[in-house]
Design a protein around this motif. Structure first.
Motif, PDB file in Angstrom:
ATOM      1  N   LEU A  82      46.991  33.421  56.086  1.00  0.00           N
ATOM      2  CA  LEU A  82      45.527  33.383  56.046  1.00  0.00           C
ATOM      3  C   LEU A  82      44.983  32.407  57.080  1.00  0.00           C
ATOM      4  N   VAL A  83      45.523  31.199  57.104  1.00  0.00           N
ATOM      5  CA  VAL A  83      45.046  30.170  58.044  1.00  0.00           C
ATOM      6  C   VAL A  83      45.308  30.593  59.485  1.00  0.00           C
ATOM      7  N   THR A  84      46.468  31.194  59.718  1.00  0.00           N
ATOM      8  CA  THR A  84      46.836  31.601  61.076  1.00  0.00           C
ATOM      9  C   THR A  84      45.929  32.702  61.611  1.00  0.00           C
ATOM     10  N   GLY A  85      45.534  33.636  60.756  1.00  0.00           N
ATOM     11  CA  GLY A  85      44.796  34.805  61.243  1.00  0.00           C
ATOM     12  C   GLY A  85      43.325  34.837  60.938  1.00  0.00           C
ATOM     13  N   VAL A  86      42.804  33.827  60.237  1.00  0.00           N
ATOM     14  CA  VAL A  86      41.424  33.932  59.760  1.00  0.00           C
ATOM     15  C   VAL A  86      40.400  33.962  60.891  1.00  0.00           C
ATOM     16  N   LEU A  87      40.670  33.259  61.992  1.00  0.00           N
ATOM     17  CA  LEU A  87      39.689  33.187  63.081  1.00  0.00           C
ATOM     18  C   LEU A  87      39.591  34.498  63.855  1.00  0.00           C
ATOM     19  N   ALA A  88      40.581  35.368  63.686  1.00  0.00           N
ATOM     20  CA  ALA A  88      40.531  36.671  64.358  1.00  0.00           C
ATOM     21  C   ALA A  88      39.610  37.638  63.619  1.00  0.00           C
ATOM     22  N   LYS A  89      39.212  37.263  62.421  1.00  0.00           N
ATOM     23  CA  LYS A  89      38.337  38.120  61.621  1.00  0.00           C
ATOM     24  C   LYS A  89      36.898  37.608  61.701  1.00  0.00           C
ATOM     25  N   PRO A  90      35.912  38.507  61.632  1.00  0.00           N
ATOM     26  CA  PRO A  90      34.517  38.047  61.627  1.00  0.00           C
ATOM     27  C   PRO A  90      34.186  37.289  60.347  1.00  0.00           C
ATOM     28  N   LEU A  91      33.330  36.309  60.453  1.00  0.00           N
ATOM     29  CA  LEU A  91      32.903  35.549  59.281  1.00  0.00           C
ATOM     30  C   LEU A  91      32.165  36.470  58.320  1.00  0.00           C
ATOM     31  N   PRO A  92      32.578  36.529  57.056  1.00  0.00           N
ATOM     32  CA  PRO A  92      31.882  37.406  56.107  1.00  0.00           C
ATOM     33  C   PRO A  92      30.430  36.977  55.897  1.00  0.00           C
ATOM     34  N   ASP A  93      29.579  37.953  55.637  1.00  0.00           N
ATOM     35  CA  ASP A  93      28.195  37.648  55.291  1.00  0.00           C
ATOM     36  C   ASP A  93      28.148  36.906  53.965  1.00  0.00           C
ATOM     37  N   ALA A  94      27.030  36.249  53.714  1.00  0.00           N
ATOM     38  CA  ALA A  94      26.852  35.595  52.423  1.00  0.00           C
ATOM     39  C   ALA A  94      26.903  36.654  51.323  1.00  0.00           C
ATOM     40  N   PRO A  95      27.750  36.472  50.312  1.00  0.00           N
ATOM     41  CA  PRO A  95      27.884  37.502  49.278  1.00  0.00           C
ATOM     42  C   PRO A  95      26.584  37.740  48.527  1.00  0.00           C
ATOM     43  N   LYS A  96      26.338  38.993  48.207  1.00  0.00           N
ATOM     44  CA  LYS A  96      25.191  39.341  47.377  1.00  0.00           C
ATOM     45  C   LYS A  96      25.615  39.338  45.916  1.00  0.00           C
ATOM     46  N   PRO A  97      24.733  38.918  45.017  1.00  0.00           N
ATOM     47  CA  PRO A  97      25.101  38.905  43.597  1.00  0.00           C
ATOM     48  C   PRO A  97      25.515  40.298  43.109  1.00  0.00           C
ATOM     49  N   ILE A  98      26.575  40.345  42.340  1.00  0.00           N
ATOM     50  CA  ILE A  98      27.034  41.600  41.737  1.00  0.00           C
ATOM     51  C   ILE A  98      26.259  41.804  40.448  1.00  0.00           C
ATOM     52  N   THR A  99      25.545  42.892  40.341  1.00  0.00           N
ATOM     53  CA  THR A  99      24.712  43.152  39.167  1.00  0.00           C
ATOM     54  C   THR A  99      25.196  44.339  38.344  1.00  0.00           C
ATOM     55  N   GLU A 100      26.145  45.106  38.898  1.00  0.00           N
ATOM     56  CA  GLU A 100      26.673  46.256  38.172  1.00  0.00           C
ATOM     57  C   GLU A 100      28.184  46.330  38.355  1.00  0.00           C
ATOM     58  N   LEU A 101      28.858  46.685  37.275  1.00  0.00           N
ATOM     59  CA  LEU A 101      30.294  46.893  37.356  1.00  0.00           C
ATOM     60  C   LEU A 101      30.570  48.306  37.836  1.00  0.00           C
ATOM     61  N   PRO A 102      31.674  48.515  38.551  1.00  0.00           N
ATOM     62  CA  PRO A 102      31.987  49.873  39.007  1.00  0.00           C
ATOM     63  C   PRO A 102      32.296  50.784  37.826  1.00  0.00           C
ATOM     64  N   THR A 103      31.895  52.022  37.944  1.00  0.00           N
ATOM     65  CA  THR A 103      32.170  53.000  36.890  1.00  0.00           C
ATOM     66  C   THR A 103      33.630  53.410  36.955  1.00  0.00           C
ATOM     67  N   PRO A 104      34.382  53.277  35.856  1.00  0.00           N
ATOM     68  CA  PRO A 104      35.798  53.663  35.892  1.00  0.00           C
ATOM     69  C   PRO A 104      35.938  55.151  36.125  1.00  0.00           C
ATOM     70  N   PRO A 105      36.961  55.579  36.867  1.00  0.00           N
ATOM     71  CA  PRO A 105      37.137  57.005  37.156  1.00  0.00           C
ATOM     72  C   PRO A 105      37.449  57.790  35.880  1.00  0.00           C
ATOM     73  N   THR A 106      36.957  59.003  35.829  1.00  0.00           N
ATOM     74  CA  THR A 106      37.232  59.885  34.695  1.00  0.00           C
ATOM     75  C   THR A 106      38.599  60.514  34.871  1.00  0.00           C
ATOM     76  N   PRO A 107      39.502  60.400  33.855  1.00  0.00           N
ATOM     77  CA  PRO A 107      40.851  60.981  33.989  1.00  0.00           C
ATOM     78  C   PRO A 107      40.786  62.501  34.125  1.00  0.00           C
ATOM     79  N   SER A 108      41.653  63.049  34.953  1.00  0.00           N
ATOM     80  CA  SER A 108      41.708  64.504  35.110  1.00  0.00           C
ATOM     81  C   SER A 108      42.295  65.133  33.854  1.00  0.00           C
ATOM     82  N   PRO A 109      41.677  66.188  33.301  1.00  0.00           N
ATOM     83  CA  PRO A 109      42.192  66.807  32.079  1.00  0.00           C
ATOM     84  C   PRO A 109      43.473  67.580  32.358  1.00  0.00           C
ATOM     85  N   THR A 110      44.357  67.612  31.363  1.00  0.00           N
ATOM     86  CA  THR A 110      45.584  68.406  31.469  1.00  0.00           C
ATOM     87  C   THR A 110      45.281  69.826  31.025  1.00  0.00           C
ATOM     88  N   PRO A 111      46.161  70.795  31.352  1.00  0.00           N
ATOM     89  CA  PRO A 111      45.924  72.186  30.940  1.00  0.00           C
ATOM     90  C   PRO A 111      45.691  72.323  29.457  1.00  0.00           C
TER      91      PRO A 111
END
Length: 395
Positions: free
Chosen positions: A294-323
């Motif tokens: 991480l320390v060795t390669g971090v400067l090669a990456k762009p500085l991340p933007d200031a994080p935005k507050p997370i207000t919603e959790l991701p919707t879990p995927p719906t399992p595919s039905p079996t026959p």
């Protein structure tokens, strides 16, 4: 004696003549106005001091000219402009002296006067802004000056000789805002630190700005950790998962900033920064695996933007039905998940703080069985309060 009497009489005549001439000159006659205006007009481009005296004489002797008198109006405007120019010259000289002597309070006081008559003087605003970094007593005025300087620079106003490039000027002014804002609200300062570090210039390669950014994130982490305590020992809820997701996100941002400060630091400061980074990294990831990379390669990456507050959790995927119409998930088991590692925002509903107050990688979903008795919800564990360490300067 006779010649003395004649001399006294002659002196009296000369004095009376002078008084009479003076009194006649001070009368607001058409001849006086024509002669005085002509004197102003003939000198206004070549000798403004003489023109100014003529304007003052005209307006003093004839103070009650009609409002639509174009000659009197021209003289009034010239008189004001000339006085502003002379006054500003002295103000400018005093302001320059304050800059050279590092008298920050005077820089702000005189700068405010200078910008009354010239509100687009970017250079004055820049010096006023930088004064706030060195004198806390002028912080409020310096903060407003920095914002005004940014407005003028982005609008195309000159910034030299204060800075050689537009990027450096904007980086510096955003840094001033970040530093002054961080004194009262570190979280509000984060976007300004990030913006300042993204412009091209010396500041982008200065470890101090990333250390200060990490300190601001640390305040955010501390607050979110405190918020999470309300959910400790209770069944997980959407609210507790959202707090946890934002906590993980803030820790990832703090780790990134500390890694940049460490990568840029000199030999004298690198060990202290690396020690601090190691503590936070282990809190988040439960090991130091990948830290060196991480320390060795971090400067090669762009500085991340200031994080935005997370207000919603991701919707879990719906399992595919079996026959057969049944769920693809085998009976008696549940899908597992893991908290994201460094650099990712945790929006998963599976991560929970460990007993040290940082996320684990185990699933928080209860396993199910084939019986009709539902599983007991998992309680949020009690995290250990993290020890906060003093920040180290980057150089």
């Amino acid at each position: 004696m006779r010649w003395i009497n004649r001399a006294i009489a002659l002196t009296a005549v000369i004095t009376l003549s002078a008084v009479a001439a003076w009194a006649q000159t001070q009368e607001c006659t058409d001849d006086f106005k024509t002669a005085t205006y002509s004197k102003w007009y003939e000198n206004v481009k070549t000798d403004q001091e003489v023109a100014y005296k003529a304007a003052v004489e005209y307006l003093t002797v004839c103070p009650n000219e009609p409002a639509d008198n174009p000659y009197a109006n021209a003289l009034k405007k010239f008189k004001k402009d000339y006085e502003d120019l002379v006054g500003n010259k002295k103000l400018a000289a005093d302001f320059e002296a304050a800059v050279k002597s590092n008298n920050y309070a005077e820089q702000v006081r005189l700068g405010k006067q200078l910008t009354v008559n010239k509100p687009d003087n970017t250079i004055v605003y820049i010096f006023m802004a930088n004064a706030g970094i060195n004198d806390a007593n002028v912080s409020a005025d310096a903060l407003q000056a920095a914002k005004k300087a940014i407005e003028l620079i982005e609008g195309g106003k000159p910034f030299a000789p204060a800075y050689p490039t537009k990027d450096q000027a904007l980086a510096s002014m955003n840094y001033v805002i970040a530093k002054l804002t961080a004194k009262s609200s570190p979280t509000d300062a984060i976007p300004y630190f990030v913006k300042a570090a993204k412009y091209e210039g010396p500041l982008k390669k200065d470890p101090r700005i990333y250390n200060e950014l990490a300190a601001a994130y640390a305040e955010q982490v501390a607050k979110l950790t405190e918020d999470y305590k309300a959910y400790v020992g209770k069944p997980e809820t959407t609210e507790s998962k959202l707090v946890l997701a934002n906590l993980n996100q803030a820790m990832d941002a703090q780790i990134d900033a500390l890694a940049r400060a460490t990568a840029l630091a000199d030999a004298a400061n690198k060990p202290a920064l690396l020690a601090r980074l190691t503590d936070v990294y282990k809190d988040r990831n439960h090991s130091d695996t990948g830290l060196n990379d991480l320390v060795t390669g971090v400067l090669a990456k762009p500085l991340p933007d200031a994080p935005k507050p997370i207000t919603e959790l991701p919707t879990p995927p719906t399992p595919s039905p079996t026959p057969g119409g049944t769920s693809a998930t085998p009976t008696g088991s549940a899908p597992t998940g893991s908290a994201p590692g460094n650099g990712a925002s945790s929006t998963s509903n599976t991560a929970k703080p460990s007993t040290t107050g940082t996320p684990t990688t185990s699933s928080s979903k209860p396993a199910t069985s084939g019986t009709t008795t539902p599983a007991k919800p998992t309680a949020s564990p009690t995290p250990k309060p993290r020890q906060r360490r003093a920040n180290h300067r980057g150089r």
